[in-house]
Design a protein around this motif. Sequence first.
Motif, mmCIF file in Angstrom:
data_model
loop_
_atom_site.group_PDB
_atom_site.id
_atom_site.type_symbol
_atom_site.label_atom_id
_atom_site.label_comp_id
_atom_site.label_asym_id
_atom_site.label_seq_id
_atom_site.Cartn_x
_atom_site.Cartn_y
_atom_site.Cartn_z
ATOM 1 N N HIS A 174 -1.879 0.631 -5.940
ATOM 2 C CA HIS A 174 -1.573 -0.670 -5.338
ATOM 3 C C HIS A 174 -2.746 -1.637 -5.437
ATOM 4 C CE1 HIS A 174 -2.674 2.103 -1.947
ATOM 5 N NE2 HIS A 174 -3.535 1.124 -1.693
ATOM 6 N N HIS A 210 -6.633 2.295 -6.110
ATOM 7 C CA HIS A 210 -6.784 0.863 -5.828
ATOM 8 C C HIS A 210 -6.919 0.116 -7.148
ATOM 9 C CE1 HIS A 210 -8.415 1.262 -1.435
ATOM 10 N NE2 HIS A 210 -7.137 1.538 -1.535
ATOM 11 N N HIS A 239 -6.686 -4.472 1.178
ATOM 12 C CA HIS A 239 -5.377 -4.357 0.541
ATOM 13 C C HIS A 239 -4.662 -5.702 0.470
ATOM 14 C CE1 HIS A 239 -6.149 -0.209 1.789
ATOM 15 N NE2 HIS A 239 -5.375 0.129 0.773
ATOM 16 N N ARG A 283 0.807 -1.218 0.000
ATOM 17 C CA ARG A 283 0.000 0.000 0.000
ATOM 18 C C ARG A 283 0.839 1.267 0.000
ATOM 19 N NH1 ARG A 283 -4.121 -0.144 4.856
ATOM 20 N NH2 ARG A 283 -3.890 -2.378 4.798
ATOM 21 N N THR A 332 -5.562 -4.268 -4.620
ATOM 22 C CA THR A 332 -6.576 -4.545 -3.612
ATOM 23 C C THR A 332 -7.512 -5.610 -4.178
ATOM 24 O OG1 THR A 332 -8.065 -2.817 -4.443
ATOM 25 C CG2 THR A 332 -6.523 -2.190 -2.674
ATOM 26 N N ASP A 348 -1.392 -5.968 0.766
ATOM 27 C CA ASP A 348 -0.366 -5.911 1.809
ATOM 28 C C ASP A 348 0.726 -6.956 1.615
ATOM 29 O OD1 ASP A 348 -1.359 -3.661 3.096
ATOM 30 O OD2 ASP A 348 -2.647 -4.823 4.417
ATOM 31 N N ASN A 398 -8.046 -2.987 -8.337
ATOM 32 C CA ASN A 398 -8.914 -3.933 -7.648
ATOM 33 C C ASN A 398 -9.343 -5.118 -8.503
ATOM 34 O OD1 ASN A 398 -10.344 -4.106 -4.988
ATOM 35 N ND2 ASN A 398 -12.089 -4.374 -6.355
#
Length: 192
Positions: free
Chosen positions: A42, A131, A74, A37, A44, A76, A133
Amino acid sequence: MGLYEDIAAYKPFNEQEEADKEVILHALECDPHCFDRSAQAHMTCSVWTVDAAMEQTLFVYHDIYDSWSWIGGHADGEHDLASVALRELEEETGVAGARLVPCCGSDILSLEALTVDGHEKRGAYVGSHLHLNVTYLAVADPAEPLRCAPGENSAVAWMPMDEALTRSTEPWVRDRIYRKIVAKVAAARRGA
């Protein structure tokens, strides 16, 4: 297949998904930090959760967005977003027995690049970001006990798909993402 290959093989549902698929693939190709993140854009994931008849969906009242919304989180650092989606579902709702199911010929239900405005989270400022996604479809039992995730959401509820659309107060997400997903789930329910 890995995540990159799954996304590359995914057939976009509309122009939004075509454009966002390219953005996501570019990040996966060019930014080794896109699963963290700390990256401006990033990875997600979200999970659109339905009952076995695909008539109801499970929504949470998201505290930051001040709206009823889907479930997600996220990466992560984790590259297995399908596992992250199921973990987020359990963390945010208490539902532990869900299973991911394919929809419309793919393990991925939807792709989207979502802008996130700067906001406060747990007393700290989080700058605006993007995001990238990947959304999955999960089937869960509405009889499973539900619970909130303090600091994330303040309510969890099963509701008919149309009600989920009317309860969302995020116009762009509701009209561009949720309506698209509801249409795809309806097609899957009809066996189209």
